[in-house]
Design an enzyme around this catalytic site. Structure first.
Site, PDB file in Angstrom:
ATOM      1  N   ASP A  23       0.004   5.103   1.256  1.00 43.42           N
ATOM      2  CA  ASP A  23      -0.102   6.001   2.403  1.00 43.42           C
ATOM      3  C   ASP A  23      -0.072   5.212   3.710  1.00 43.42           C
ATOM      4  O   ASP A  23      -0.866   4.294   3.922  1.00 43.42           O
ATOM      5  CB  ASP A  23      -1.402   6.809   2.318  1.00 43.42           C
ATOM      6  CG  ASP A  23      -1.402   7.748   1.123  1.00 43.42           C
ATOM      7  OD1 ASP A  23      -0.537   8.642   1.088  1.00 43.42           O
ATOM      8  OD2 ASP A  23      -2.241   7.581   0.223  1.00 43.42           O
ATOM      9  N   ASP A  69      -1.605  -0.746   6.162  1.00 47.90           N
ATOM     10  CA  ASP A  69      -1.790  -0.063   7.444  1.00 47.90           C
ATOM     11  C   ASP A  69      -3.257   0.089   7.814  1.00 47.90           C
ATOM     12  O   ASP A  69      -3.555   0.543   8.920  1.00 47.90           O
ATOM     13  CB  ASP A  69      -1.151   1.319   7.399  1.00 47.90           C
ATOM     14  CG  ASP A  69      -1.884   2.268   6.462  1.00 47.90           C
ATOM     15  OD1 ASP A  69      -2.200   1.848   5.326  1.00 47.90           O
ATOM     16  OD2 ASP A  69      -2.152   3.417   6.851  1.00 47.90           O
ATOM     17  N   ASP A 127       0.873  -1.165   0.000  1.00 44.33           N
ATOM     18  CA  ASP A 127       0.000   0.000   0.000  1.00 44.33           C
ATOM     19  C   ASP A 127       0.918   1.225   0.000  1.00 44.33           C
ATOM     20  O   ASP A 127       2.139   1.093   0.201  1.00 44.33           O
ATOM     21  CB  ASP A 127      -0.891  -0.045   1.240  1.00 44.33           C
ATOM     22  CG  ASP A 127      -1.800   1.166   1.351  1.00 44.33           C
ATOM     23  OD1 ASP A 127      -2.332   1.608   0.316  1.00 44.33           O
ATOM     24  OD2 ASP A 127      -1.965   1.685   2.474  1.00 44.33           O
TER      25      ASP A 127
END
Length: 237
Positions: A19, A176, A17
């Site tokens: 961000d 995250d 991923d």
């Protein structure tokens, strides 16, 4: 943290991923979303801001401002929101998540392929990667521009694995966000929760194979050359 299962499969490729995993932009996104919403008469809670993680902008806009928003309205609001994000992105201090650069170089040296799978727009991904000097390390990218379904749908990770010519079952995903972990699971990949955005206890409820603080905290099984990696399956660009 040890794997949630002692039988975690070996993997051939890594999917990231963006961000909160590669780039530390999570709080920047929260600021933009909060200011954007308040300017339009909506005051999001901290929980609602957390829920923006991993979601495409249009999904958040409809959740906050009404499901009746048509595609044209969503596109216009998304454009306004992205312009606000670009202003901050261009001027605010920005850094990569600790240890990610060294980890990417270790993958490169070992011949392990990797790709980006993000809910960010393509231009946002490019600009953010440029800000931290990592744009050349991510030639293989799948962004929200490339998919029709956002996370937790697995489409972004299925396409990222396909772009590398690797089965998603042979990939490990670094995420995250809760919806991102669910997308990784739905794709059939192993998943690593990076505790940069959500509290560890919330991420632990998703039963990731590993739960780490950042890339300085990786167990040996996630490092190239360990039993977790079966070795290179394709030359990385």
């Amino acid at each position: 943290m040890s794997p949630s299962s002692p039988n975690i499969p070996a993997f051939d490729a890594v999917l990231f991923d963006l961000d909160g995993v590669v780039i530390d932009t999570t709080e920047l996104h929260y600021r933009v979303w909060e200011d954007f919403a308040r300017e339009r008469g909506y005051v999001p809670t901290r929980e609602q801001l957390l829920a923006t993680n991993g979601r495409r902008a249009g999904e958040t806009l409809r959740a906050w401002f009404g499901e009746e928003l048509d595609d044209e309205q969503v596109a216009a609001l998304t454009d306004d929101r992205e312009r606000a994000f670009h202003r901050l992105l261009d001027h605010e201090p920005l850094s990569s998540v600790p240890g990610v650069g060294a980890y990417l170089m270790s993958l490169k040296q070992a011949g392990v392929p990797w790709a980006l799978g993000t809910s960010a727009l393509a231009q946002n991904a490019e600009r953010a990667l440029e800000r931290v000097g990592l744009e050349r390390l991510f030639p293989v990218r799948v962004t929200s521009t490339d998919v029709t379904q956002g996370k937790p749908d697995p489409e972004v990770y299925l396409k990222a694995a396909a772009a590398l010519g690797v089965s998603p079952h042979a990939c490990v995903v670094f995420e995250d966000a809760v919806v991102g972990l669910r997308a990784a699971r739905a794709a059939g990949a192993a998943c690593v929760a990076v505790a940069t955005s959500f509290p560890r206890e919330i991420l632990a409820r998703e039963r990731p194979d590993f739960l780490v603080r950042d890339f300085r905290d990786l167990p040996q099984a996630l490092r190239p050359g360990s039993h977790g990696f079966t070795g290179p399956t394709a030359p990385h660009p």
